[in-house]
Scaffold this active site. Structure first.
Site, PDB file in Angstrom:
ATOM      1  N   ARG A 144       0.814  -1.212   0.000  1.00  0.00           N
ATOM      2  CA  ARG A 144       0.000   0.000   0.000  1.00  0.00           C
ATOM      3  C   ARG A 144       0.851   1.267   0.000  1.00  0.00           C
ATOM      4  NH1 ARG A 144      -3.119   2.004  -2.616  1.00  0.00           N
ATOM      5  NH2 ARG A 144      -4.120  -0.035  -2.605  1.00  0.00           N
ATOM      6  N   LYS A 209       5.494  38.542  -3.491  1.00  0.00           N
ATOM      7  CA  LYS A 209       4.089  38.405  -3.826  1.00  0.00           C
ATOM      8  C   LYS A 209       3.281  39.577  -3.279  1.00  0.00           C
ATOM      9  CE  LYS A 209       2.253  34.316  -3.952  1.00  0.00           C
ATOM     10  NZ  LYS A 209       2.108  34.083  -5.410  1.00  0.00           N
ATOM     11  N   GLU A 242       5.615  39.562  -8.333  1.00  0.00           N
ATOM     12  CA  GLU A 242       4.264  39.370  -8.853  1.00  0.00           C
ATOM     13  C   GLU A 242       3.664  40.716  -9.261  1.00  0.00           C
ATOM     14  OE1 GLU A 242       0.008  38.471  -6.787  1.00  0.00           O
ATOM     15  OE2 GLU A 242       1.573  36.982  -6.407  1.00  0.00           O
ATOM     16  N   ASP A 269       0.162  37.816 -12.978  1.00  0.00           N
ATOM     17  CA  ASP A 269      -0.849  37.056 -12.249  1.00  0.00           C
ATOM     18  C   ASP A 269      -2.266  37.455 -12.661  1.00  0.00           C
ATOM     19  OD1 ASP A 269      -1.528  35.131 -10.222  1.00  0.00           O
ATOM     20  OD2 ASP A 269      -2.144  36.795  -8.958  1.00  0.00           O
TER      21      ASP A 269
END
Length: 353
Positions: A144, A209, A242, A269
């Site tokens: 598994r 960002k 960004e 973006d």
């Protein structure tokens, strides 16, 4: 004797954090399970602290608990040996073969694995692409965990392959939107699928960002702070910022024209605008690319799907990043069966083989 990679523990010392176990791979010759040179066709991405061996051990430990496999202990004679076969239950790109060998080696180094495909190869529904021979108990215990890794990695690689092909001439990237604890594994699967890696984490690239820009007081202030920080700390690394509007793109370009800067890439973006008919408008993206005019790498982000990536790729951007490669992955259906004839019979009945 065939060449293989063995895994040995290495203590990593850090003045801030306590010592931890890091995977060190060294070439040795062996006929048993390790990480064979043939199976390691795509190397995992580099990371200074990622403990791949520890991730495997944790996966096995959470399965075994404090008693081990009670079903195996009850039903399988300890020394019985069997052969189990890997079966693809749908078409796709197989990934995780090298990692599967590491798992088998962790459970039982005497297990012997043979593959008919390598990482990055295509498989079709019903195809047997590998086998493992050895103690039945060991194979079932590892089963598994091996499949969990392989199914996830193969799902990522399959979608990446499709996206990378459609994105040309742009390059497809993933993001940091990976499963917690599986950052290196997920990004490895992207490489296997033919994509490229974005930054590994917070340490290997500066990525400014929207929140950084807001806190710093604007794009210019953020860029000045980054340039000063890198200079003062004698650091050389990629710097991406960004942008969300053409005005922000122009502000970045103006700053770069006035001073020596470490910027290497501009993110564009959400400049891909979805339309009501399911198509996308990339005119804003194209205009931004034209403004930048090759002075920096460009990266399109937002509204990237298998249906839209081709149109985005034709806009002139260097890269296209997609969080969906890893955060919304659909696992590729793979099984490991001892009785393959019965497995194929059941698979045909359920249309899964």
């Amino acid at each position: 004797m065939s060449g293989a990679f063995s895994i040995s523990p290495l203590l990593y010392s850090n003045p801030i954090t306590p010592p931890r176990l890091i995977v060190k791979m060294s070439a040795t010759a062996t006929r048993k399970v390790g990480m064979s040179v043939g199976s390691l066709v795509v190397k995992p991405p580099a990371h200074p602290t990622y403990d791949l061996k520890g991730v495997i051990q944790l996966a096995l430990s959470e399965d075994a608990g404090d008693r081990g496999d009670v079903t195996c202990k009850a039903t399988i004679p300890a020394e019985m040996e069997v052969e189990a076969h890997f079966l693809a239950k749908e078409d796709g790109i197989v990934a995780g073969i090298a990692l599967a060998e590491m798992v088998f080696g962790e459970v039982d180094p005497s297990l012997k694995v043979e593959w008919y495909r390598k990482d990055g190869d295509s498989v079709h529904k019903g195809f047997q692409f590998g086998k493992v021979h050895g103690r039945a108990h060991s194979i079932v215990v590892a089963e598994r965990v091996v499949l969990n890794f392989m199914q996830r990695m193969s799902g990522i690689a399959t979608l990446t392959k499709a996206m990378a092909g459609a994105a040309q001439p742009a390059y497809i990237l993933e993001t940091r939107k990976t499963a917690p604890g599986l950052r290196l594994v997920d990004k490895w699967a992207v490489l296997i699928g033919g994509g490229q890696n974005h930054r590994m984490g917070l340490f290997d690239m500066v990525m400014i960002k929207d929140n950084h820009i807001s806190i710093a007081g604007g794009i210019t202030n953020a860029l000045k702070s980054v340039d000063l920080y890198l200079e003062q700390n004698n650091l050389k690394m990629g710097v991406e910022i960004e942008t969300r509007t053409l005005q922000e793109v122009n502000e970045v370009l103006h700053y770069a024209s006035q001073t020596e800067t470490s910027i290497t890439r501009i993110m564009l973006d959400n400049m891909v605008v979805p339309l009501s008919n399911g198509d996308v408008d990339v005119s804003m993206l194209k205009e931004a690319v034209e403004l930048i005019n090759g002075r920096f790498e460009t990266e399109a982000s937002g509204n990237v799907t298998l249906d839209t990536v081709n149109k985005i790729g034709q806009s002139g951007v260097t890269y296209i990043s997609s969080g969906a490669l890893t955060h919304s992955v659909k696992a590729l259906d793979i099984s490991l069966k001892i009785d393959t004839e019965l497995a194929l019979e059941v698979g045909k009945r359920t249309k899964r083989a």
